[in-house]
Design an enzyme around this catalytic site. Structure first.
Site, PDB file in Angstrom:
ATOM      1  N   ASP A 188      19.095  13.917 -23.141  1.00 52.80           N
ATOM      2  CA  ASP A 188      17.845  14.330 -23.768  1.00 52.80           C
ATOM      3  C   ASP A 188      17.112  15.380 -22.928  1.00 52.80           C
ATOM      4  O   ASP A 188      17.037  15.258 -21.704  1.00 52.80           O
ATOM      5  CB  ASP A 188      16.971  13.071 -23.897  1.00 52.80           C
ATOM      6  CG  ASP A 188      15.647  13.306 -24.573  1.00 52.80           C
ATOM      7  OD1 ASP A 188      15.660  13.736 -25.734  1.00 52.80           O
ATOM      8  OD2 ASP A 188      14.607  13.070 -23.929  1.00 52.80           O
TER       9      ASP A 188
ATOM     10  N   GLU B 280      20.931  18.281 -24.917  1.00 47.47           N
ATOM     11  CA  GLU B 280      19.886  18.784 -25.792  1.00 47.47           C
ATOM     12  C   GLU B 280      19.133  19.864 -25.032  1.00 47.47           C
ATOM     13  O   GLU B 280      18.258  19.586 -24.219  1.00 47.47           O
ATOM     14  CB  GLU B 280      18.913  17.675 -26.203  1.00 47.47           C
ATOM     15  CG  GLU B 280      17.871  18.184 -27.181  1.00 47.47           C
ATOM     16  CD  GLU B 280      16.636  17.310 -27.270  1.00 47.47           C
ATOM     17  OE1 GLU B 280      16.105  17.176 -28.375  1.00 47.47           O
ATOM     18  OE2 GLU B 280      16.191  16.778 -26.244  1.00 47.47           O
TER      19      GLU B 280
HETATM   20  C1  LIG Z   1      13.278  19.250 -28.654  1.00 45.54           C
HETATM   21  C2  LIG Z   1      13.106  18.151 -27.673  1.00 45.54           C
HETATM   22  O1  LIG Z   1      12.995  18.426 -26.513  1.00 45.54           O
HETATM   23  N1  LIG Z   1      13.146  16.893 -28.145  1.00 45.54           N
HETATM   24  C3  LIG Z   1      13.046  15.668 -27.398  1.00 45.54           C
HETATM   25  C4  LIG Z   1      12.402  15.868 -26.098  1.00 45.54           C
HETATM   26  O2  LIG Z   1      12.240  14.679 -25.435  1.00 45.54           O
HETATM   27  C5  LIG Z   1      11.337  13.856 -26.075  1.00 45.54           C
HETATM   28  C6  LIG Z   1      11.066  12.710 -25.163  1.00 45.54           C
HETATM   29  O3  LIG Z   1      12.273  12.176 -24.707  1.00 45.54           O
HETATM   30  C7  LIG Z   1      11.933  13.422 -27.398  1.00 45.54           C
HETATM   31  O4  LIG Z   1      10.991  12.678 -28.114  1.00 45.54           O
HETATM   32  C8  LIG Z   1      12.346  14.608 -28.213  1.00 45.54           C
HETATM   33  O5  LIG Z   1      13.215  14.160 -29.193  1.00 45.54           O
END
Ligand SMILES: CC(=O)N[C@H]1CO[C@H](CO)[C@@H](O)[C@@H]1O
Ligand SMILES: *[C@@H]1O[C@H](CO)[C@@H](O)[C@H](O)[C@H]1NC(C)=O
Ligand SMILES: *[C@@H]1O[C@H](CO)[C@@H](O)[C@H](O)[C@H]1NC(C)=O
Ligand SMILES: *[C@@H]1O[C@H](CO)[C@@H](O)[C@H](O)[C@H]1NC(C)=O
Ligand SMILES: *[C@@H]1O[C@H](CO)[C@@H](O)[C@H](O)[C@H]1NC(C)=O
Ligand SMILES: *[C@@H]1O[C@H](CO)[C@@H](O)[C@H](O)[C@H]1NC(C)=O
Ligand SMILES: *[C@@H]1O[C@H](CO)[C@@H](O)[C@H](O)[C@H]1NC(C)=O
Ligand SMILES: *[C@@H]1O[C@H](CO)[C@@H](O)[C@H](O)[C@H]1NC(C)=O
Ligand SMILES: [Ca+2]
Ligand SMILES: [Ca+2]
Length: 410
Positions: free
Chosen positions: A219, A281
């Protein structure tokens, strides 16, 4: 160049017999809270997934990406972890996890876990101990003194997605210092300049790899490591996140160094034939995205997420081409049209386009990821009591036409 031609070009480039498993399987993302409730308490659970492994197999998928199932106060539905080595009680326990793994192994479906390295919950024992300076935990998080008599925040850094310039620094009375949080104050950032933190997180990976998982979806990786602790330059005048040049807080060299440590850590599992993968991500511009590739490590491709019902065929081609041209051909691609953070594909586009969209992600060169419910063209559901609009795309899987789609509430 048309899509068929693109496919041929890439099929030729990758016509190797010995591709690693993650290049040949379709991934299916499960949001466990909403997939299947096995005990009628209104909350999806691990047993519900286990009960439906045959269904998943019948879809032809080869791997599951499981959204977070760790113990969590649910301030951000599992993306705020309070124990990385335990299961959220609402979803089951380690026994139900082991049962799921056994069933998946039987059916030769692999599983990757969501892994949240940037921050923990404010309720995590590490943070509670860091707050009161318990010996050994003082430096687990990013603590800084206030500046001047007014004890102002140490830098001008703002929270991600902030539209009003909200500071990323939260004052903590107990410690008489600020802590840094790129997301909400309930999600304090870990301090990766502290080697102990990196070792702890490698230990978390080991824990789950020994349970038989085959990798991780990591993440929010661009935010992993902060450097220099200086003000960031303004590049426009609004007090919003996007008006700062995130030189010290996003896509830093130190972040790549830490990610490489994780990748290297996974290398040793190859010797045991436990082949692993990391899917990152990384929502960054293309020139930054390519830097996230490493051994068995790929960054997600968000290019299809910006397309809408009125996007022309030309815009589809542009998004596809801009990814393929951007990563250059020796790097492995991946494709998806939905996830837990955005409108569902069947809501963004005309529902009749769903089959075509599913085909596009399957046929393009690279690994397809599909979000639970896309196989039945599930749409967003309007919810009255959630201010977080992302919840609309996280509603119960529609198993049948009975009230609550065969489920109880969210
Ligand atoms: C785009 C993004 O960065 N999404 C995630 C970022 O982290 C937060 C907290 O872990 C998530 O809620 C998001 O899905
Ligand atoms: C600090 O907090 C931890 C976790 O809440 C607690 O176990 C510990 O007793 C506290 N120590 C002190 C000195 O207050
Ligand atoms: C992070 O940890 C390192 C090493 O323990 C320490 O030197 C540093 O002060 C900590 N805090 C920050 C904000 O970097
Ligand atoms: C490899 O996976 C198996 C289960 O599939 C597990 O028993 C074993 O401990 C794993 N090896 C390592 C090094 O974690
Ligand atoms: C942001 O800062 C970097 C150097 O830290 C610089 O190379 C880049 O041009 C800056 N971007 C903008 C939009 O000013
Ligand atoms: C990358 O993976 C290949 C194939 O498994 C391996 O031979 C190589 O040593 C790895 N590279 C690094 C830097 O770990
Ligand atoms: C597509 O629709 C959106 C609103 O849904 C609108 O903002 C955008 O301008 C439209 N784009 C085109 C190319 O028509
Ligand atoms: C939604 O919130 C309102 C006000 O808090 C409450 O009265 C109502 O019962 C809630 N509805 C549901 C379906 O939870
Ligand atoms: Ca349940
Ligand atoms: Ca961070």
């Amino acid at each position: 160049m048309n899509l068929g031609l693109l496919f041929l070009v890439f099929a030729a480039a990758y016509a190797a017999d010995d591709l690693p498993w993650w290049k040949t399987e379709v991934f299916y993302q499960i949001y466990p809270r909403s997939f299947k409730d096995s005990n009628k308490d209104g909350i999806g659970d691990l047993q519900g997934i286990t009960d439906n492994v045959d269904y998943l197999k019948s879809l032809g998928i080869g791997a599951i990406w499981l959204s977070p199932i760790y113990a969590s106060p649910n301030a951000d539905y599992g993306y705020d972890v309070s124990d990385y080595k335990n299961i959220n009680k609402e979803y089951g326990d380690m026994d139900s996890f082991k049962k799921l793994m056994t069933k998946l192994n039987d059916k030769k479906i692999k599983l990757i876990m969501d892994f949240i390295p940037n921050h923990t919950s404010e309720k995590h024992p590490w943070f509670l101990q860091s707050k009161n300076r318990t010996a050994g935990y003082e430096d687990y998080y990013i603590w800084k003194d206030g500046v001047g008599v007014k004890k102002s925040p140490p830098t001008n850094w703002v929270k991600q997605l902030s539209m009003d310039g909200s500071s990323a620094w939260q004052w903590c009375e107990e410690r008489n210092q600020y802590y840094y949080h790129v997301f909400s104050p309930s999600q304090p950032d870990l301090n990766y300049s502290n080697p102990k933190v990196l070792e702890e997180m490698k230990g978390v990976m080991d824990f789950w790899l020994h349970e038989g998982v085959s990798g991780f979806r990591m993440d929010a990786v661009p935010y992993l490591v902060e450097t220099d602790f200086k003000d960031e330059n303004k590049i426009c005048s609004d007090p919003i996140y996007d008006c700062l040049n995130h030189t010290y807080t996003k896509d830093t060299e130190s972040t790549h160094a830490i990610l490489h440590e994780f990748t290297q850590h996974l290398e040793k599992y190859k010797e045991d034939n436990n082949l692993t993968t990391l899917v990152l991500e990384a929502t960054s511009p293309m020139d930054q995205i390519v830097k996230y590739y490493d051994n068995d490590t790929i960054p997600f491709n968000f290019n299809l997420m910006g397309l809408k019902e009125n996007s022309s065929a030309g815009e589809f081609v542009n998004q596809i081409k801009s990814w393929i041209d951007g990563v250059t051909d020796e790097r492995w691609s991946n494709w998806f049209t939905g996830n837990h953070d955005s409108q569902r594909a069947a809501s963004r586009f005309d529902r009749d386009l769903t089959d075509a969209l599913n085909m596009i992600i399957m046929l393009l060169p690279g690994t397809p990821f599909t979000y639970y419910g896309e196989e039945i063209a599930m749409k967003d559901v309007e919810l009255k009591n959630f201010t977080d609009i992302r919840m609309k795309s996280r509603t119960p899987f529609q198993w049948d036409g009975t009230p609550h789609a065969g489920e109880l509430a969210l």
